[in-house]
Design an enzyme around this catalytic site. Structure first.
Site, mmCIF file in Angstrom:
data_model
loop_
_atom_site.group_PDB
_atom_site.id
_atom_site.type_symbol
_atom_site.label_atom_id
_atom_site.label_comp_id
_atom_site.label_asym_id
_atom_site.label_seq_id
_atom_site.Cartn_x
_atom_site.Cartn_y
_atom_site.Cartn_z
ATOM 1 C CB ILE A 176 -0.981 0.036 1.206
ATOM 2 C CG1 ILE A 176 -0.263 -0.237 2.526
ATOM 3 C CG2 ILE A 176 -2.146 -0.882 0.968
ATOM 4 C CD1 ILE A 176 -1.144 -0.097 3.748
ATOM 5 C CG ASP B 162 11.092 12.105 8.887
ATOM 6 O OD1 ASP B 162 11.302 13.110 8.176
ATOM 7 O OD2 ASP B 162 11.009 10.951 8.426
HETATM 8 P P1 ADP Z 1 8.226 7.477 4.748
HETATM 9 O O1 ADP Z 1 9.326 6.487 4.688
HETATM 10 O O2 ADP Z 1 8.247 8.491 3.646
HETATM 11 O O3 ADP Z 1 8.082 8.070 6.104
HETATM 12 P P2 ADP Z 1 6.287 5.416 5.128
HETATM 13 O O4 ADP Z 1 7.146 4.270 4.738
HETATM 14 O O5 ADP Z 1 6.019 5.586 6.562
HETATM 15 O O6 ADP Z 1 6.852 6.743 4.466
HETATM 16 O O7 ADP Z 1 4.897 5.328 4.387
HETATM 17 C C1 ADP Z 1 4.818 5.306 2.967
HETATM 18 C C2 ADP Z 1 3.355 5.204 2.572
HETATM 19 O O8 ADP Z 1 2.820 3.977 3.078
HETATM 20 C C3 ADP Z 1 2.459 6.302 3.132
HETATM 21 O O9 ADP Z 1 2.448 7.450 2.297
HETATM 22 C C4 ADP Z 1 1.108 5.594 3.152
HETATM 23 O O10 ADP Z 1 0.541 5.594 1.861
HETATM 24 C C5 ADP Z 1 1.462 4.151 3.481
HETATM 25 N N1 ADP Z 1 1.347 3.861 4.926
HETATM 26 C C6 ADP Z 1 2.309 3.945 5.851
HETATM 27 N N2 ADP Z 1 1.867 3.566 7.067
HETATM 28 C C7 ADP Z 1 0.567 3.247 6.901
HETATM 29 C C8 ADP Z 1 -0.480 2.793 7.790
HETATM 30 N N3 ADP Z 1 -0.219 2.598 9.092
HETATM 31 N N4 ADP Z 1 -1.695 2.576 7.285
HETATM 32 C C9 ADP Z 1 -1.936 2.793 5.961
HETATM 33 N N5 ADP Z 1 -1.027 3.205 5.069
HETATM 34 C C10 ADP Z 1 0.222 3.423 5.520
#
Ligand code: ADP
Length: 350
Positions: A73, A189
């Protein structure tokens, strides 16, 4: 202050746990009294010889083998995020997988941050249920937020009107107040992909700690392609940063949601962007497009000198956040209709 939620059985780490030497031992990730492997996370007393005792499942309700992957996702700076379903309870979770080809000192820091996350459960913070270390990757089981992140939502709606944005901002501030004033934690962050939403109209802060450490590791800087940088000038200048650095990031996030654009003009390199954050005048909301209250709110966040920014608590009382109170905006229907279908998953599809 709302009551902390406790949706699943968790073993919380003791408040002061001794950080010891970090070693891997037959698929086990150990840092002091913290042990993580494919069966889960546990806190164990330090053993004399340094050998990690055999690990047992922390919580029979939640083990990596019991999670079926539904789909990917999201993709973040540190790895993929998958939607998974618990085989027996049918409950959905988001599983964030972080590959660990990084230095030992960073791994040690991650393990320390994981402890902080596990003991943090609050209405405006994404629940961190469990984490595993397996096949060289750390997997973190998070509360699944079916609207995805603010960054996903912005791709669909482009901009968020001031009244809805005020309701979103209030929830982010409540999460920040909890982190800053109750837990004494700096997020480090805050950015649109770390603010998650769901069909109930809830907005929650995610990912404090872990991704900040990874994104500050040197490898990141080589991959500058449209990178956005929400970190405050004092962090770039290597001056002491604190809670007010999160307030700067909040200002940039809210301004981006309102205008649809990252508040700094496109740059050719990461260093050019850092230079702009440090040397250019602070970003502000155009007064011909937004209310004076909104412009003043942004300016209270984006002061170059951290001392001049307002605290999360003070911002919650800012006139911008109260001026739309009477409208009683319905974020639940806004998130489901404006961003429809929900960015990452529509429960009716299953
Ligand atoms: P980053 O590394 O840029 O901080 P993340 O890896 O945390 O980003 O998240 C990338 C994407 O994954 C988010 O933009 C969102 O679409 C999805 N995502 C992250 N955590 C969740 C969650 N707990 N529930 C639903 N979608 C999530």
């Amino acid at each position: 202050m709302a009551t902390p939620r406790k949706p699943m059985k968790l073993t919380l780490p003791p408040p002061e746990s001794t950080m010891g030497k970090f070693l891997t031992h037959s698929g086990t990730f150990r840092d002091g009294d913290l042990l993580v492997n494919k069966d889960g996370l546990r806190i164990v007393p330090q053993s004399e010889g340094g050998e990690a005792p055999p690990i047992e499942p922390l919580d029979s309700q939640l083990s990596l083998d019991d999670l079926d992957v539904i789909k990917v996702i999201g993709k973040g700076s540190s790895g993929n995020v998958q939607l998974v379903r618990h085989k027996f309870t049918g409950q959905f979770f988001a599983l964030k997988v972080i590959q660990l080809n990084i230095e030992d000192s960073i791994r040690r820091q991650i393990a320390k941050e994981l402890k902080i996350n596990l003991s943090t459960q609050y209405q405006y913070i994404v629940v961190f249920y469990q984490c595993f270390y397996f096949n060289g990757a750390i997997s973190i089981v998070l509360e699944y937020m079916d609207g995805g992140s603010l960054s996903d939502f912005l791709k669909t709606v482009k901009t968020i009107p001031e009244d809805y944005l005020a309701a979103i901002c209030k929830q982010i501030l409540k999460g920040l107040i909890y982190l800053h004033h109750e837990r004494h934690i700096i997020h480090r962050d805050l950015k649109p992909s770390n603010i998650l939403i769901n069909h109930r109209g809830e907005v929650k802060i995610s990912d404090f700690g872990v991704s900040a450490i990874i994104s500050s590791s040197s490898g990141q800087r080589d991959t500058f392609i449209g990178t956005r940088y929400y970190m405050a000038p004092e962090r770039i200048n290597a001056k002491k940063h604190g809670y007010m650095s999160d307030i700067w990031s909040l200002g940039l996030v809210i301004l981006e949601c309102a205008t649809g654009n990252f508040p700094f003009p496109p740059c050719d390199s990461f260093y050019e962007l850092l230079e702009a954050v440090v040397n250019q005048p602070p970003p502000s909301a155009p007064s011909d497009q937004f209310s004076p209250e909104f412009c003043s709110f942004i300016s209270a966040c984006t002061q170059k000198d951290a001392k001049d920014r307002s605290s999360a608590q003070a911002l919650l009382n800012h006139p911008y956040l109260s001026m739309y109170d009477d409208l009683h905006v319905d974020l639940a229907s806004y998130f489901t209709t404006a961003g429809s279908p929900l960015a990452t998953f529509n429960s009716r599809q299953l």
